[in-house]
Scaffold this motif. Structure first.
Motif, PDB file in Angstrom:
ATOM      1  N   ALA A 143       0.837  -1.190   0.000  1.00  0.00           N
ATOM      2  CA  ALA A 143       0.000   0.000   0.000  1.00  0.00           C
ATOM      3  C   ALA A 143       0.878   1.248   0.000  1.00  0.00           C
ATOM      4  CB  ALA A 143      -0.915  -0.002   1.223  1.00  0.00           C
ATOM      5  N   ARG A 144       0.555   2.191  -0.864  1.00  0.00           N
ATOM      6  CA  ARG A 144       1.391   3.381  -1.041  1.00  0.00           C
ATOM      7  C   ARG A 144       1.069   4.501  -0.063  1.00  0.00           C
ATOM      8  NH1 ARG A 144       4.285  -0.186  -3.722  1.00  0.00           N
ATOM      9  NH2 ARG A 144       4.910   0.418  -5.817  1.00  0.00           N
ATOM     10  N   THR A 145      -0.143   4.531   0.461  1.00  0.00           N
ATOM     11  CA  THR A 145      -0.537   5.631   1.338  1.00  0.00           C
ATOM     12  C   THR A 145      -1.209   5.081   2.593  1.00  0.00           C
ATOM     13  OG1 THR A 145      -2.750   5.898   0.393  1.00  0.00           O
ATOM     14  CG2 THR A 145      -0.945   7.092  -0.687  1.00  0.00           C
ATOM     15  N   GLU A 146      -1.247   5.911   3.605  1.00  0.00           N
ATOM     16  CA  GLU A 146      -1.937   5.530   4.839  1.00  0.00           C
ATOM     17  C   GLU A 146      -3.420   5.321   4.580  1.00  0.00           C
ATOM     18  OE1 GLU A 146      -2.911   8.188   8.524  1.00  0.00           O
ATOM     19  OE2 GLU A 146      -0.872   7.385   8.797  1.00  0.00           O
ATOM     20  N   GLN A 147      -3.999   6.125   3.686  1.00  0.00           N
ATOM     21  CA  GLN A 147      -5.418   5.970   3.370  1.00  0.00           C
ATOM     22  C   GLN A 147      -5.710   4.591   2.784  1.00  0.00           C
ATOM     23  OE1 GLN A 147      -6.867   8.857   0.552  1.00  0.00           O
ATOM     24  NE2 GLN A 147      -9.005   8.205   0.746  1.00  0.00           N
ATOM     25  N   VAL A 148      -4.848   4.142   1.861  1.00  0.00           N
ATOM     26  CA  VAL A 148      -5.031   2.815   1.285  1.00  0.00           C
ATOM     27  C   VAL A 148      -4.835   1.741   2.350  1.00  0.00           C
ATOM     28  CG1 VAL A 148      -4.099   1.136  -0.369  1.00  0.00           C
ATOM     29  CG2 VAL A 148      -4.384   3.534  -1.037  1.00  0.00           C
ATOM     30  N   ALA A 149      -3.836   1.927   3.206  1.00  0.00           N
ATOM     31  CA  ALA A 149      -3.581   0.959   4.269  1.00  0.00           C
ATOM     32  C   ALA A 149      -4.793   0.794   5.173  1.00  0.00           C
ATOM     33  CB  ALA A 149      -2.362   1.381   5.082  1.00  0.00           C
ATOM     34  N   LEU A 150      -5.418   1.898   5.539  1.00  0.00           N
ATOM     35  CA  LEU A 150      -6.607   1.826   6.390  1.00  0.00           C
ATOM     36  C   LEU A 150      -7.764   1.149   5.656  1.00  0.00           C
ATOM     37  CD1 LEU A 150      -6.384   5.341   8.049  1.00  0.00           C
ATOM     38  CD2 LEU A 150      -6.087   3.147   9.197  1.00  0.00           C
ATOM     39  N   ALA A 151      -7.864   1.378   4.338  1.00  0.00           N
ATOM     40  CA  ALA A 151      -8.923   0.725   3.561  1.00  0.00           C
ATOM     41  C   ALA A 151      -8.692  -0.784   3.491  1.00  0.00           C
ATOM     42  CB  ALA A 151      -8.971   1.325   2.155  1.00  0.00           C
TER      43      ALA A 151
END
Length: 397
Positions: free
Chosen positions: A152-160
């Motif tokens: 995952a490239r971003t924290e937002q994607v990681a949380l998703a």
């Protein structure tokens, strides 16, 4: 082969051999380092794919074995690993069914793989359901960086991704994973700053996912990183001194090349490289080859090539010579391999190099063990006198 001496010319050449005393030393050194710095080892098995070496790593304190795919995971389980961490996404239905079979065949052992997108989570969860899997498969959320490997490239994607795992029927998120070794190739200040920033982001995302109640299970959150170049930075940025906002964490380092070390890339970049002292890793691999031809005064053709050795991160390095009618090693460094064909090496002799004759045996050090072991089905294990005491079998697919 047992009892034969490579230095006396009793093995067919070329031959890659492994020095037992160096293996024992490296196991002890790395176990002590891990204990002192607050992490546990799940060494990457792809380096050797040798069950006998897996067992020695487990006996020295490793909690499990890391693999790159499901086929390698089967070899690790067969070697007795209580935990296998597949450091990759698993998306093919065939591989998911193989994981189900592995877990059924070895009850009580744990298998983890990686996820880095909601789509990947859905695909894995659906395949587990279609395969009749009745439990929960442990997964780690992989973090990556732009232009590099999966993750995952971003924290937002990681949380998703964490949210998708939480909503799944057959998965549980047990930790965070990343591979800092893809980001730099040396230990310059600039490279170490890049590594540290990536690791700091791993810690930050771990805390955010924990606050969002994204992790499952009663045990500590698994945080896993650490190739064989930067495990000291991993220990410093993600180990016991790191701030996880009160959340309990187990740091798992996946370094694999510490077992054999090398004379090349890891001799230059490992945190435990140096002058071969008692607290440093020792090179355990040697490649022996004969001089086949002396067609020019400054050129020797030796019987080793791309089919026999790693060459992606540096060519083999000449260390010693054993004359054709002798068994005594004599240092031989006034030469270098200029290039390799499939099964020939072009050894360039430097001015003042000692005499070299057809039939002489040369000892080379290697760079990058991960692409050396896969060329050999069996690797002789030798004692300090170059006598074979065992054969180590590899299982590459």
């Amino acid at each position: 082969m047992i009892g034969r001496s490579v230095s006396r010319g009793e093995l067919g050449l070329p031959a890659m051999v492994m020095k037992n005393h160096a293996i024992e030393h490296n196991l002890t050194v790395m176990a002590a380092y891990a204990k002192a710095h607050g992490f546990v080892l799940a060494p990457h098995g792809k380096t050797t794919m040798a069950p006998e070496l897996f067992r020695r790593q487990l006996a020295a304190g490793a909690i499990g074995i890391t693999t790159a795919n499901v086929a390698q995971a089967a070899v690790a389980f067969d070697a007795g690993a209580p935990l296998v961490l597949i450091a990759n996404e698993v998306v093919a239905r065939h591989d998911v069914l193989a994981m189900i079979s592995l877990l059924a065949a070895v009850p009580g052992r744990e298998l983890c793989c990686l996820v880095d997108s909601p789509d990947g989570v859905t695909r894995l969860d659906t395949a587990l359901g279609h395969g009749g899997f009745g439990g929960e498969l442990s997964v780690l959320l992989e973090l990556g960086t732009m232009g590099r490997r999966a993750g995952a490239r971003t924290e937002q994607v990681a949380l998703a991704v964490a949210a998708a795992v939480r909503a799944s029927a057959h998965l549980k998120l047990v930790g965070i994973e990343g591979f800092e070794g893809a980001l730099a190739s040396d230990r310059s200040p600039q490279s170490l700053a890049i590594i540290d920033a990536f690791l700091d982001n791993m810690r930050s995302v771990t805390v955010r996912v924990a606050r969002a109640e994204g992790f499952s299970g009663a045990g500590p959150i698994m945080v896993s990183a650490g190739g064989s170049k930067f495990f000291d930075r991993v220990a410093e940025r993600l180990g016991p001194g790191a701030d996880y906002a009160g959340h309990e964490v187990q740091l798992v380092v996946r370094a694999g090349c510490y077992l054999t070390h090398d004379h090349g890339v890891y001799a230059k970049n490992s945190p435990l490289a140096g002058t071969s002292g008692p607290d440093e890793l020792w090179p355990a691999l040697e490649l022996w080859a004969e001089v086949l031809s002396r067609p020019e005064p400054d050129l020797a053709i030796v019987g080793l090539g791309k089919r026999d050795t790693s060459f992606d991160l540096g060519l083999p390095i000449p260390l010693a010579r054993v004359a054709a009618n002798s068994s005594e090693r004599v240092p031989f460094t006034a030469a270098h391999l200029g290039s390799l064909d499939d099964q020939h090496g072009y050894l360039v002799l430097e001015p003042g190099a000692p005499a070299l004759e057809v039939g002489d045996r040369l000892v080379f050090g290697l760079s990058h063990p991960c692409t050396a072991f896969d060329r050999w089905r069996k690797v002789p294990l030798v004692d300090q006198h170059d006598v074979v005491i065992d054969e180590i079998e590899t299982f590459f697919h």
